[in-house]
Design a protein around this motif. Structure first.
Motif, PDB file in Angstrom:
ATOM      1  N   LYS A 122       0.843  -1.194   0.000  1.00  0.00           N
ATOM      2  CA  LYS A 122       0.000   0.000   0.000  1.00  0.00           C
ATOM      3  C   LYS A 122       0.881   1.247   0.000  1.00  0.00           C
ATOM      4  O   LYS A 122       1.988   1.257   0.557  1.00  0.00           O
ATOM      5  CB  LYS A 122      -0.928   0.016   1.210  1.00  0.00           C
ATOM      6  N   LEU A 123       0.379   2.292  -0.641  1.00  0.00           N
ATOM      7  CA  LEU A 123       1.130   3.541  -0.777  1.00  0.00           C
ATOM      8  C   LEU A 123       1.064   4.349   0.514  1.00  0.00           C
ATOM      9  O   LEU A 123      -0.019   4.654   1.012  1.00  0.00           O
ATOM     10  CB  LEU A 123       0.559   4.358  -1.934  1.00  0.00           C
ATOM     11  N   LEU A 124       2.237   4.690   1.053  1.00  0.00           N
ATOM     12  CA  LEU A 124       2.310   5.519   2.258  1.00  0.00           C
ATOM     13  C   LEU A 124       2.664   6.966   1.936  1.00  0.00           C
ATOM     14  O   LEU A 124       2.235   7.881   2.632  1.00  0.00           O
ATOM     15  CB  LEU A 124       3.363   4.968   3.224  1.00  0.00           C
ATOM     16  N   HIS A 125       3.465   7.166   0.891  1.00  0.00           N
ATOM     17  CA  HIS A 125       3.984   8.509   0.623  1.00  0.00           C
ATOM     18  C   HIS A 125       4.462   8.568  -0.821  1.00  0.00           C
ATOM     19  O   HIS A 125       4.912   7.574  -1.383  1.00  0.00           O
ATOM     20  CB  HIS A 125       5.159   8.803   1.569  1.00  0.00           C
ATOM     21  N   ASN A 126       4.369   9.741  -1.420  1.00  0.00           N
ATOM     22  CA  ASN A 126       4.964   9.945  -2.742  1.00  0.00           C
ATOM     23  C   ASN A 126       5.448  11.380  -2.867  1.00  0.00           C
ATOM     24  O   ASN A 126       4.958  12.285  -2.189  1.00  0.00           O
ATOM     25  CB  ASN A 126       3.977   9.612  -3.857  1.00  0.00           C
ATOM     26  N   GLU A 127       6.440  11.574  -3.726  1.00  0.00           N
ATOM     27  CA  GLU A 127       6.949  12.912  -3.992  1.00  0.00           C
ATOM     28  C   GLU A 127       7.695  12.911  -5.318  1.00  0.00           C
ATOM     29  O   GLU A 127       7.975  11.854  -5.900  1.00  0.00           O
ATOM     30  CB  GLU A 127       7.862  13.402  -2.872  1.00  0.00           C
ATOM     31  N   ARG A 128       8.023  14.106  -5.768  1.00  0.00           N
ATOM     32  CA  ARG A 128       8.748  14.287  -7.021  1.00  0.00           C
ATOM     33  C   ARG A 128      10.127  14.869  -6.713  1.00  0.00           C
ATOM     34  O   ARG A 128      10.285  15.690  -5.812  1.00  0.00           O
ATOM     35  CB  ARG A 128       7.975  15.237  -7.938  1.00  0.00           C
ATOM     36  N   GLU A 129      11.099  14.408  -7.456  1.00  0.00           N
ATOM     37  CA  GLU A 129      12.463  14.944  -7.339  1.00  0.00           C
ATOM     38  C   GLU A 129      12.977  15.259  -8.730  1.00  0.00           C
ATOM     39  O   GLU A 129      12.736  14.500  -9.675  1.00  0.00           O
ATOM     40  CB  GLU A 129      13.399  13.926  -6.671  1.00  0.00           C
ATOM     41  N   GLU A 130      13.687  16.355  -8.866  1.00  0.00           N
ATOM     42  CA  GLU A 130      14.316  16.698 -10.133  1.00  0.00           C
ATOM     43  C   GLU A 130      15.831  16.558  -9.955  1.00  0.00           C
ATOM     44  O   GLU A 130      16.489  17.429  -9.403  1.00  0.00           O
ATOM     45  CB  GLU A 130      13.919  18.103 -10.581  1.00  0.00           C
ATOM     46  N   HIS A 131      16.319  15.416 -10.415  1.00  0.00           N
ATOM     47  CA  HIS A 131      17.746  15.105 -10.297  1.00  0.00           C
ATOM     48  C   HIS A 131      18.533  15.855 -11.361  1.00  0.00           C
ATOM     49  O   HIS A 131      18.172  15.855 -12.536  1.00  0.00           O
ATOM     50  CB  HIS A 131      17.948  13.596 -10.467  1.00  0.00           C
ATOM     51  N   VAL A 132      19.610  16.487 -10.941  1.00  0.00           N
ATOM     52  CA  VAL A 132      20.503  17.179 -11.872  1.00  0.00           C
ATOM     53  C   VAL A 132      21.713  16.279 -12.121  1.00  0.00           C
ATOM     54  O   VAL A 132      22.441  15.921 -11.196  1.00  0.00           O
ATOM     55  CB  VAL A 132      20.963  18.538 -11.312  1.00  0.00           C
ATOM     56  N   THR A 133      21.900  15.878 -13.371  1.00  0.00           N
ATOM     57  CA  THR A 133      22.999  14.988 -13.727  1.00  0.00           C
ATOM     58  C   THR A 133      24.331  15.736 -13.669  1.00  0.00           C
ATOM     59  O   THR A 133      24.367  16.970 -13.648  1.00  0.00           O
ATOM     60  CB  THR A 133      22.812  14.424 -15.148  1.00  0.00           C
ATOM     61  N   PRO A 134      25.454  14.984 -13.656  1.00  0.00           N
ATOM     62  CA  PRO A 134      26.761  15.656 -13.694  1.00  0.00           C
ATOM     63  C   PRO A 134      26.920  16.585 -14.895  1.00  0.00           C
ATOM     64  O   PRO A 134      27.669  17.562 -14.825  1.00  0.00           O
ATOM     65  CB  PRO A 134      27.750  14.485 -13.756  1.00  0.00           C
ATOM     66  N   GLY A 135      26.194  16.302 -15.980  1.00  0.00           N
ATOM     67  CA  GLY A 135      26.264  17.154 -17.164  1.00  0.00           C
ATOM     68  C   GLY A 135      25.316  18.331 -17.142  1.00  0.00           C
ATOM     69  O   GLY A 135      25.279  19.125 -18.089  1.00  0.00           O
ATOM     70  N   GLY A 136      24.514  18.432 -16.068  1.00  0.00           N
ATOM     71  CA  GLY A 136      23.621  19.574 -15.930  1.00  0.00           C
ATOM     72  C   GLY A 136      22.200  19.357 -16.421  1.00  0.00           C
ATOM     73  O   GLY A 136      21.373  20.272 -16.339  1.00  0.00           O
ATOM     74  N   ALA A 137      21.888  18.172 -16.934  1.00  0.00           N
ATOM     75  CA  ALA A 137      20.521  17.889 -17.377  1.00  0.00           C
ATOM     76  C   ALA A 137      19.635  17.594 -16.161  1.00  0.00           C
ATOM     77  O   ALA A 137      20.106  17.151 -15.125  1.00  0.00           O
ATOM     78  CB  ALA A 137      20.521  16.691 -18.326  1.00  0.00           C
ATOM     79  N   ILE A 138      18.344  17.855 -16.331  1.00  0.00           N
ATOM     80  CA  ILE A 138      17.383  17.590 -15.263  1.00  0.00           C
ATOM     81  C   ILE A 138      16.593  16.330 -15.600  1.00  0.00           C
ATOM     82  O   ILE A 138      16.039  16.208 -16.692  1.00  0.00           O
ATOM     83  CB  ILE A 138      16.419  18.774 -15.069  1.00  0.00           C
ATOM     84  N   GLN A 139      16.565  15.393 -14.661  1.00  0.00           N
ATOM     85  CA  GLN A 139      15.811  14.148 -14.808  1.00  0.00           C
ATOM     86  C   GLN A 139      14.743  14.083 -13.712  1.00  0.00           C
ATOM     87  O   GLN A 139      15.076  13.897 -12.540  1.00  0.00           O
ATOM     88  CB  GLN A 139      16.734  12.931 -14.711  1.00  0.00           C
ATOM     89  N   PRO A 140      13.474  14.228 -14.063  1.00  0.00           N
ATOM     90  CA  PRO A 140      12.413  14.151 -13.060  1.00  0.00           C
ATOM     91  C   PRO A 140      12.191  12.702 -12.603  1.00  0.00           C
ATOM     92  O   PRO A 140      12.128  11.785 -13.424  1.00  0.00           O
ATOM     93  CB  PRO A 140      11.180  14.686 -13.778  1.00  0.00           C
ATOM     94  N   PHE A 141      12.089  12.516 -11.292  1.00  0.00           N
ATOM     95  CA  PHE A 141      11.841  11.215 -10.689  1.00  0.00           C
ATOM     96  C   PHE A 141      10.533  11.241  -9.904  1.00  0.00           C
ATOM     97  O   PHE A 141      10.165  12.260  -9.312  1.00  0.00           O
ATOM     98  CB  PHE A 141      12.965  10.847  -9.710  1.00  0.00           C
ATOM     99  N   THR A 142       9.857  10.100  -9.878  1.00  0.00           N
ATOM    100  CA  THR A 142       8.745   9.861  -8.975  1.00  0.00           C
ATOM    101  C   THR A 142       9.242   8.947  -7.859  1.00  0.00           C
ATOM    102  O   THR A 142       9.832   7.901  -8.140  1.00  0.00           O
ATOM    103  CB  THR A 142       7.565   9.182  -9.684  1.00  0.00           C
ATOM    104  N   TRP A 143       9.002   9.346  -6.629  1.00  0.00           N
ATOM    105  CA  TRP A 143       9.363   8.528  -5.468  1.00  0.00           C
ATOM    106  C   TRP A 143       8.112   8.075  -4.740  1.00  0.00           C
ATOM    107  O   TRP A 143       7.174   8.853  -4.570  1.00  0.00           O
ATOM    108  CB  TRP A 143      10.232   9.326  -4.492  1.00  0.00           C
ATOM    109  N   VAL A 144       8.116   6.819  -4.323  1.00  0.00           N
ATOM    110  CA  VAL A 144       7.036   6.304  -3.479  1.00  0.00           C
ATOM    111  C   VAL A 144       7.616   5.516  -2.320  1.00  0.00           C
ATOM    112  O   VAL A 144       8.709   4.950  -2.429  1.00  0.00           O
ATOM    113  CB  VAL A 144       6.053   5.404  -4.260  1.00  0.00           C
ATOM    114  N   VAL A 145       6.882   5.514  -1.221  1.00  0.00           N
ATOM    115  CA  VAL A 145       7.156   4.612  -0.111  1.00  0.00           C
ATOM    116  C   VAL A 145       5.954   3.682  -0.021  1.00  0.00           C
ATOM    117  O   VAL A 145       4.826   4.128   0.168  1.00  0.00           O
ATOM    118  CB  VAL A 145       7.349   5.365   1.222  1.00  0.00           C
ATOM    119  N   LEU A 146       6.201   2.400  -0.220  1.00  0.00           N
ATOM    120  CA  LEU A 146       5.153   1.373  -0.211  1.00  0.00           C
ATOM    121  C   LEU A 146       5.378   0.436   0.957  1.00  0.00           C
ATOM    122  O   LEU A 146       6.518   0.039   1.232  1.00  0.00           O
ATOM    123  CB  LEU A 146       5.178   0.577  -1.521  1.00  0.00           C
ATOM    124  N   GLN A 147       4.317   0.088   1.644  1.00  0.00           N
ATOM    125  CA  GLN A 147       4.425  -0.830   2.781  1.00  0.00           C
ATOM    126  C   GLN A 147       3.830  -2.179   2.423  1.00  0.00           C
ATOM    127  O   GLN A 147       2.726  -2.264   1.883  1.00  0.00           O
ATOM    128  CB  GLN A 147       3.709  -0.281   4.004  1.00  0.00           C
TER     129      GLN A 147
END
Length: 205
Positions: A178-203
């Protein structure tokens, strides 16, 4: 891509680039650490799957964890992590294996995956991933999972990727989790590009 072909692919990646040069490199795995440590006691057992040469194990040791397992198909990647940790590497269990063929021998309280699951573009592989997770995560334990978001990259390191929002990830693991939590992260690569991530915590139910 599983088994020896996966090992060859990722050994080549880590054999031709420094760990700090790959697009997923993070000097400080702050999101991973925060989500894992807010969900699982440091007295618990942590498993980092598809870890590569991630510094999450370093951060967990710094936070007082002592039961840490790091798993990846690439011996080259885990060797880099082990070498970086130095003597502290003796405090971490390193497992070189393809996750989809792995047979867990013990339960874990926290499962962490940053950017492995989104490489599983075949339904059969996603089903095997779920089966492995069910065999590894204790009832009541959690899965901290980060994948490319819907507006994230469609490929990485020459491989196709799947993209997810939180609802899609929750559905992929229901009803066992079951889903407990979710959020978005925008990871910046060593080359400066932005990679959007979806994070979830599932129990695990």
């Amino acid at each position: 891509m599983v088994g020896t072909s996966a090992a060859k692919h990722w050994d080549t990646v880590y054999g031709t680039k420094a760990a700090t040069e790959v697009s997923w490199f993070q000097a400080n795995p702050s999101t991973s650490l925060r989500l894992l440590t807010s969900s699982v006691s440091s007295a618990g057992a942590a498993l980092d799957v598809g870890a590569g040469a991630s510094s999450l194990a370093d951060a967990l040791l710094d936070a007082g964890w002592s039961d840490i397992t790091v798993l990846d198909v690439s011996a080259q990647a885990l060797r880099a992590a082990r070498d970086r940790l130095g003597e502290r590497g003796d405090m971490v269990s390193f497992v070189v294996v393809d996750l989809l063929s792995w047979q867990p021998e013990r339960p874990y309280d926290g499962w962490h995956d940053r950017a492995l699951f989104h490489f599983l573009v075949r339904q059969v592989d996603r089903e095997q991933y779920l089966a492995t997770a069910l065999g590894a995560i204790s009832p009541g334990g959690v899965m901290v999972l980060g994948t490319f978001a819907p507006d994230g990259p469609t490929e990485c390191s020459g491989l196709r990727t799947a993209r997810y929002d939180a609802d899609a990830l929750a559905a992929a693991f229901a009803p066992a989790f079951k889903l407990l939590h979710n959020e978005r992260e925008e990871h910046v690569t060593p080359g400066g590009a932005i990679q959007p991530f979806t994070w979830v915590v599932l129990q695990r139910v």
